[in-house]
Write an enzyme that holds these catalytic residues in place. Sequence first.
Site, PDB file in Angstrom:
ATOM      1  N   SER A 172       8.649  10.098  -1.632  1.00  0.00           N
ATOM      2  CA  SER A 172       8.125  11.247  -0.880  1.00  0.00           C
ATOM      3  C   SER A 172       7.255  10.814   0.298  1.00  0.00           C
ATOM      4  CB  SER A 172       7.335  12.174  -1.806  1.00  0.00           C
ATOM      5  OG  SER A 172       6.351  11.444  -2.512  1.00  0.00           O
ATOM      6  N   HIS A 197       0.788   4.400  -2.608  1.00  0.00           N
ATOM      7  CA  HIS A 197       0.606   5.796  -2.186  1.00  0.00           C
ATOM      8  C   HIS A 197       1.802   6.657  -2.561  1.00  0.00           C
ATOM      9  CE1 HIS A 197      -2.923   5.316   0.859  1.00  0.00           C
ATOM     10  NE2 HIS A 197      -3.114   4.648  -0.249  1.00  0.00           N
ATOM     11  N   ASP A 198       2.988   6.085  -2.563  1.00  0.00           N
ATOM     12  CA  ASP A 198       4.154   6.854  -3.005  1.00  0.00           C
ATOM     13  C   ASP A 198       4.018   7.187  -4.493  1.00  0.00           C
ATOM     14  OD1 ASP A 198       6.664   8.110  -2.802  1.00  0.00           O
ATOM     15  OD2 ASP A 198       7.698   6.322  -3.512  1.00  0.00           O
ATOM     16  N   ASP A 244      -4.409 -13.173  -3.787  1.00  0.00           N
ATOM     17  CA  ASP A 244      -5.003 -14.019  -4.827  1.00  0.00           C
ATOM     18  C   ASP A 244      -6.247 -13.333  -5.393  1.00  0.00           C
ATOM     19  OD1 ASP A 244      -6.931 -14.233  -2.884  1.00  0.00           O
ATOM     20  OD2 ASP A 244      -6.517 -16.315  -2.395  1.00  0.00           O
ATOM     21  N   GLY A 251       4.688  10.602  -8.349  1.00  0.00           N
ATOM     22  CA  GLY A 251       5.523   9.493  -8.816  1.00  0.00           C
ATOM     23  C   GLY A 251       6.245   8.759  -7.704  1.00  0.00           C
ATOM     24  N   ARG A 283       0.828  -1.208   0.000  1.00  0.00           N
ATOM     25  CA  ARG A 283       0.000   0.000   0.000  1.00  0.00           C
ATOM     26  C   ARG A 283       0.866   1.263   0.000  1.00  0.00           C
ATOM     27  NH1 ARG A 283      -3.469   2.638   4.560  1.00  0.00           N
ATOM     28  NH2 ARG A 283      -4.848   3.963   3.321  1.00  0.00           N
ATOM     29  N   ASN A 292      -3.273   8.773   4.730  1.00  0.00           N
ATOM     30  CA  ASN A 292      -2.127   8.002   5.246  1.00  0.00           C
ATOM     31  C   ASN A 292      -2.064   7.945   6.767  1.00  0.00           C
ATOM     32  OD1 ASN A 292      -1.120   7.516   2.629  1.00  0.00           O
ATOM     33  ND2 ASN A 292      -0.205   9.556   2.583  1.00  0.00           N
ATOM     34  N   VAL A 295       1.499   9.993  -5.774  1.00  0.00           N
ATOM     35  CA  VAL A 295       1.705  11.400  -5.447  1.00  0.00           C
ATOM     36  C   VAL A 295       3.067  11.811  -5.997  1.00  0.00           C
ATOM     37  CG1 VAL A 295       1.751  13.114  -3.601  1.00  0.00           C
ATOM     38  CG2 VAL A 295       0.324  11.072  -3.371  1.00  0.00           C
ATOM     39  N   PRO A 317      -7.111   8.274  -4.242  1.00  0.00           N
ATOM     40  CA  PRO A 317      -8.564   8.137  -4.258  1.00  0.00           C
ATOM     41  C   PRO A 317      -9.088   7.752  -2.877  1.00  0.00           C
ATOM     42  CG  PRO A 317      -7.504   6.288  -5.404  1.00  0.00           C
ATOM     43  CD  PRO A 317      -6.419   7.233  -5.002  1.00  0.00           C
ATOM     44  N   ASP A 341       8.816   8.396  -5.828  1.00  0.00           N
ATOM     45  CA  ASP A 341       9.997   9.192  -5.512  1.00  0.00           C
ATOM     46  C   ASP A 341      10.377   9.146  -4.033  1.00  0.00           C
ATOM     47  OD1 ASP A 341       7.932  10.565  -4.388  1.00  0.00           O
ATOM     48  OD2 ASP A 341       8.305  12.464  -5.410  1.00  0.00           O
ATOM     49  N   HIS A 397      -6.363  -5.290  -2.676  1.00  0.00           N
ATOM     50  CA  HIS A 397      -7.222  -5.436  -1.503  1.00  0.00           C
ATOM     51  C   HIS A 397      -7.554  -6.895  -1.211  1.00  0.00           C
ATOM     52  CE1 HIS A 397      -8.670  -0.981  -1.596  1.00  0.00           C
ATOM     53  NE2 HIS A 397      -7.397  -1.115  -1.317  1.00  0.00           N
TER      54      HIS A 397
END
Length: 341
Positions: free
Chosen positions: A95, A85-86, A269, A91, A81, A113, A89, A179, A93, A209
């Site tokens: 961050s 999330h990296d 799976d 790319g 996850r 987050n 935002v 999202p 990178d 998920h």
Amino acid sequence: MKFLAVVCLVALGFLISDVGAGRHGRGRRNGKGERPLGTAGDDCLSFYYYQKSCPQAEDLIAKLMADIVSKDPRVPARIIRMHFHDCFVRGCDGSILLNSTSTNKAEKDAPPNNPSLQGFNVIDQIKQVLESQCPNVVSCADILTYAARESVALVSTTYSSSRNSTNNFSKSEALQNLPPPSSNVSSLIQKFASKGLSLEEMVTLSGGHSIGVSHCSSISGRQVNFKNSGKPDPTLNSNLAASLRQQCGSVSTVDKIVVMDTFTPTVLDNKYYTGLLQNKGLFTSDQSLLTDIRTLREVRGNSAIPSTWETKFVNGMTKMGEIQVLTGKQGEVRRKCSLVN
Ligand code: HEM
Ligand SMILES: *[C@@H]1O[C@H](CO)[C@@H](O)[C@H](O)[C@H]1NC(C)=O
Ligand SMILES: *[C@@H]1O[C@H](CO)[C@@H](O)[C@H](O)[C@H]1NC(C)=O
Ligand SMILES: *[C@@H]1O[C@H](CO)[C@@H](O)[C@H](O)[C@H]1NC(C)=O
Ligand SMILES: *[C@@H]1O[C@H](CO)[C@@H](O)[C@H](O)[C@H]1NC(C)=O
């Protein structure tokens, strides 16, 4: 190729479900797609980028991850996850790893987050070991990507390495780009498209998920008081709603968690899609994949044939890992992942 990719992903499922098991059949490939002698028949893995500058990096990360995961099986889901999330935002990178400063709030402190995203200490820990062995060489962005790959044992040859980390970050962009779980299908399609990912890839990657947990607060009251109607979300499977009411109690509890895939919560799976078709998607965003004929078709396809989804997932993660990668003079190799140099 595709077949081998699937074999490797299966090995990964194994890694997750049977923590502590050794690594299996890791082959190597360099950036030009050449396969070194002695690994014929094994197409899995390896970026090769640090082969000269820190030859032990990949093995070390793999070993550390295996170790960490054997002690805490929650880690792979968190790192997968975190990688998502990296990448969404600005790319991939690194961050997401930065701490807030007195003048700039970090992504990790943005509502999508904080507090739900965990595992930062895992990356910091790996970085510390790498710094002791190869000071100033392996970027935090790469460590996160490698760790995500180890988490899923992702295997595509194009899975890109060699990215530097950013010193340019923003909390508000995390809010804009990630999202929310209340998303409808058109906004999911649009958010992924803005990152260069297709509708098909969006549905495929939502299969992330299939593993991990959610805080009850993220379900937005679907199980009890959906959109202040006083009733559960009518589109949520009523058995699952009852079970969620039992586990979560009141709507906004942040201190309780539930599994996201009730069939096989610790295995990556395609059961996620089977659940979706029974209205067992945890979030509105999951459920919404049934509301568009095109995404519904993808859900059905992914639910039908496990190996097809596995291959597509590997490819989708690979593509996601290539979003706006920093190379050359862009970015920097940070000394600590939570601090710009
Ligand atoms: C499609 C849009 C997506 C939305 C709206 C979304 C939203 C969420 C939310 C709200 C949670 C629960 C957070 C919490 O309360 O603890 C979650 C967990 C998770 N998500 Fe997503 N997600 C999306 C896509 C993805 C993708 C593309 C991946 C990776 C391929 C992914 C991987 C995960 C994982 C592994 C977890 C479990 C984390 C853990 O166990 O700690 N998600 N997601
Ligand atoms: C970043 O924040 C975390 C959590 O607050 C803290 O444990 C860590 O030491 C911080 N990193 C640095 C380099 O200060
Ligand atoms: C930081 O990123 C933003 C958005 O990508 C960009 O507009 C800005 O020029 C960047 N700043 C620096 C100093 O690189
Ligand atoms: C989907 O969500 C977006 C963003 O919240 C909203 O602007 C749009 O009107 C919604 N679309 C539909 C069909 O509900
Ligand atoms: C990362 O930045 C360093 C300088 O800080 C540079 O030497 C190196 O080539 C960069 N790496 C990549 C992959 O661009």
